[in-house]
Scaffold this motif. Structure first.
Motif, short mmCIF file in Angstrom:
data_model
loop_
_atom_site.label_atom_id
_atom_site.label_comp_id
_atom_site.label_asym_id
_atom_site.label_seq_id
_atom_site.Cartn_x
_atom_site.Cartn_y
_atom_site.Cartn_z
N ALA A 252 17.65 50.78 19.17
CA ALA A 252 16.84 50.83 17.95
C ALA A 252 15.55 50.04 18.13
CB ALA A 252 17.64 50.29 16.77
N GLN A 253 15.65 48.88 18.76
CA GLN A 253 14.46 48.07 19.01
C GLN A 253 13.48 48.79 19.92
OE1 GLN A 253 16.10 44.41 20.54
NE2 GLN A 253 17.12 43.92 18.60
N ALA A 254 14.00 49.50 20.93
CA ALA A 254 13.13 50.25 21.85
C ALA A 254 12.40 51.37 21.12
CB ALA A 254 13.96 50.81 23.01
N ALA A 255 13.12 52.08 20.24
CA ALA A 255 12.50 53.16 19.47
C ALA A 255 11.44 52.61 18.51
CB ALA A 255 13.56 53.95 18.71
N GLN A 256 11.73 51.50 17.88
CA GLN A 256 10.76 50.88 16.98
C GLN A 256 9.52 50.44 17.75
OE1 GLN A 256 13.36 47.91 15.40
NE2 GLN A 256 14.15 49.22 13.75
N ALA A 257 9.73 49.87 18.94
CA ALA A 257 8.60 49.43 19.76
C ALA A 257 7.76 50.60 20.23
CB ALA A 257 9.11 48.63 20.97
N ALA A 258 8.39 51.77 20.38
CA ALA A 258 7.67 52.97 20.80
C ALA A 258 6.92 53.63 19.64
CB ALA A 258 8.63 53.98 21.42
N GLY A 259 7.09 53.10 18.43
CA GLY A 259 6.32 53.57 17.28
C GLY A 259 7.01 54.55 16.38
N TRP A 260 8.34 54.70 16.50
CA TRP A 260 9.05 55.64 15.63
C TRP A 260 8.91 55.23 14.16
CZ3 TRP A 260 10.19 57.77 20.19
CH2 TRP A 260 10.68 59.07 20.19
N GLY A 261 8.62 56.23 13.32
CA GLY A 261 8.44 55.93 11.90
C GLY A 261 9.72 55.57 11.20
N VAL A 262 10.82 56.27 11.53
CA VAL A 262 12.12 56.00 10.92
C VAL A 262 13.13 55.83 12.06
CG1 VAL A 262 13.99 56.92 9.49
CG2 VAL A 262 11.61 57.32 8.84
N VAL A 263 13.80 54.69 12.08
CA VAL A 263 14.84 54.43 13.07
C VAL A 263 16.08 53.93 12.34
CG1 VAL A 263 15.55 53.14 15.12
CG2 VAL A 263 13.15 53.84 14.85
N ILE A 264 17.20 54.62 12.51
CA ILE A 264 18.45 54.23 11.87
C ILE A 264 19.46 53.90 12.95
CG2 ILE A 264 20.37 55.01 10.41
CD1 ILE A 264 18.38 56.77 8.92
N GLU A 265 20.03 52.72 12.87
CA GLU A 265 21.05 52.31 13.83
C GLU A 265 22.41 52.81 13.36
OE1 GLU A 265 22.99 48.21 15.66
OE2 GLU A 265 20.99 48.15 14.75
N SER A 266 23.19 53.35 14.29
CA SER A 266 24.49 53.94 13.95
C SER A 266 25.54 53.55 14.97
CB SER A 266 24.37 55.47 13.90
OG SER A 266 25.64 56.09 13.77
N ARG A 267 26.78 53.42 14.54
CA ARG A 267 27.88 53.35 15.49
C ARG A 267 27.88 54.67 16.27
NH1 ARG A 267 32.70 53.84 13.95
NH2 ARG A 267 33.80 52.55 15.45
N PRO A 268 28.32 54.64 17.55
CA PRO A 268 28.28 55.87 18.35
C PRO A 268 29.38 56.86 18.05
CG PRO A 268 29.07 54.02 19.66
CD PRO A 268 28.66 53.45 18.34
N ALA A 269 30.23 56.60 17.07
CA ALA A 269 31.29 57.54 16.70
C ALA A 269 30.68 58.75 15.98
CB ALA A 269 32.32 56.87 15.82
N LEU A 270 31.28 59.92 16.18
CA LEU A 270 30.73 61.16 15.64
C LEU A 270 30.52 61.10 14.13
CD1 LEU A 270 29.85 64.11 15.97
CD2 LEU A 270 32.27 64.75 15.81
N THR A 271 31.52 60.63 13.41
CA THR A 271 31.41 60.60 11.95
C THR A 271 30.24 59.74 11.49
OG1 THR A 271 33.80 60.93 11.71
CG2 THR A 271 32.63 60.03 9.81
N ASP A 272 30.05 58.59 12.14
CA ASP A 272 28.95 57.71 11.77
C ASP A 272 27.60 58.33 12.11
OD1 ASP A 272 30.34 54.85 11.16
OD2 ASP A 272 31.40 55.88 12.76
N ILE A 273 27.54 59.01 13.25
CA ILE A 273 26.29 59.65 13.64
C ILE A 273 25.92 60.76 12.67
CG2 ILE A 273 25.26 61.15 15.40
CD1 ILE A 273 26.58 59.37 17.51
N VAL A 274 26.90 61.55 12.28
CA VAL A 274 26.64 62.62 11.31
C VAL A 274 26.09 62.04 10.00
CG1 VAL A 274 27.73 64.37 9.85
CG2 VAL A 274 28.30 64.25 12.29
#
Length: 282
Positions: A252-274
């Motif tokens: 998430a920090q890498a995506a934010q540093a790259a300038g992403w407008g919206v970054v949401i951190e999620s557990r890697p489990a399928l249900t959480d990602i959905v």
């Protein structure tokens, strides 16, 4: 999920771009499509076996000297066991003769690959399915209270490679693995590393370049499972209107540093990602 529910879910979320290495990306695309989410694969990391497997073969030949072997990913398992197949000193029955060796995985995905390779479930250490995160820190919570004094641990990992040349930082262990190695050493263990695969930046086709450009403003949701994947995207792109799901705080920090407008951190489990994809979608 019914056909009506799948259609409704597809209407509510933007197209998801899965960036995991192939064929893992295709597996996740299928899982998301089963949940009614429109998804496509655009791998941002290519995986290849290292040219010289002598170190991996030597590790197999002396596996009985280790108290535990930690695999950083499913790819580490796949390539380490591929080296075993070509190792004259090892046979398919050797794992049963090594009941004292623990096989450690940072998450259930890697653990499942170990099971598929014939490792007994009773010999596998991995964070529980309901753990807040699947990483080295979560694994240490499980194994950190054991007596590691005088024991040897092997960490099986990959290294970064750009156009056939190792990165300057390729010899540096990823932060989580470095942290885990330090914890083990502080507990009295000696830690060895063996590299069994290379991570390479992809060579994008013209169509992929067009897709990447369109995704910056069309409501697509990028799914990142690696900080390195973020770094492999074309430089200079404007991600201020783009959306991303990251499966770890460091990603998430890498995506934010790259300038992403919206970054949401999620557990890697399928249900959480959905759930996170639906939250990220416009």
């Amino acid at each position: 999920m019914s056909a009506l529910e799948r259609a409704d879910s597809s209407d509510r979320v933007g197209r998801v771009i899965v960036t995991r290495p192939a064929p893992d990306a295709q597996r996740w695309v299928a899982l998301l499509q089963q949940r009614g989410i429109s998804a496509e694969a655009l791998p941002l990391i290519e995986i290849a076996s290292v040219a010289d497997l002598s170190a991996a073969r030597a590790a197999w030949a002396h596996l009985d000297k280790y108290a535990a072997v930690m695999f950083v990913s499913g790819n580490a398992v796949e390539h380490f066991f591929a080296a075993r197949r070509s190792c004259a000193e090892t046979s398919a029955q050797d794992l049963a003769a090594l009941p004292h060796v623990r096989f450690m995985a940072p998450g259930p995905g890697t653990a499942q690959v170990l099971v598929a390779k014939g490792v007994p479930v009773a010999q596998i250490d991995t964070p529980p399915a309901d753990a807040a995160q699947f990483d080295s820190e979560a694994l240490w919570q499980l194994i950190g209270q054991r007596n590691w004094e005088g024991l040897r641990v092997l960490i099986v990992r990959g290294q970064s490679c750009q156009h056939g040349v190792l990165d300057a930082a390729a010899g540096v262990v990823a932060p989580g693995r470095e942290w885990l190695a330090r914890q083990l050493e502080n507990a009295g263990a000696s830690v060895d590393f063996v590299v069994v695969y290379e991570r390479r930046a992809p060579r994008f086709t013209p169509a992929q370049f067009q897709r990447i450009a369109a995704s910056q403003r069309d409501g697509s949701v990028w799914l990142f499972s690696s900080s390195e994947a973020v770094a492999h995207l074309p430089q200079g792109a404007d991600w201020s209107q783009a959306r991303a799901i990251a499966t770890h705080s460091r990603i998430a920090q890498a995506a934010q540093a790259a300038g992403w407008g919206v970054v949401i951190e999620s557990r890697p489990a399928l249900t959480d990602i959905v759930a996170s994809i639906e939250l990220a979608s416009p």
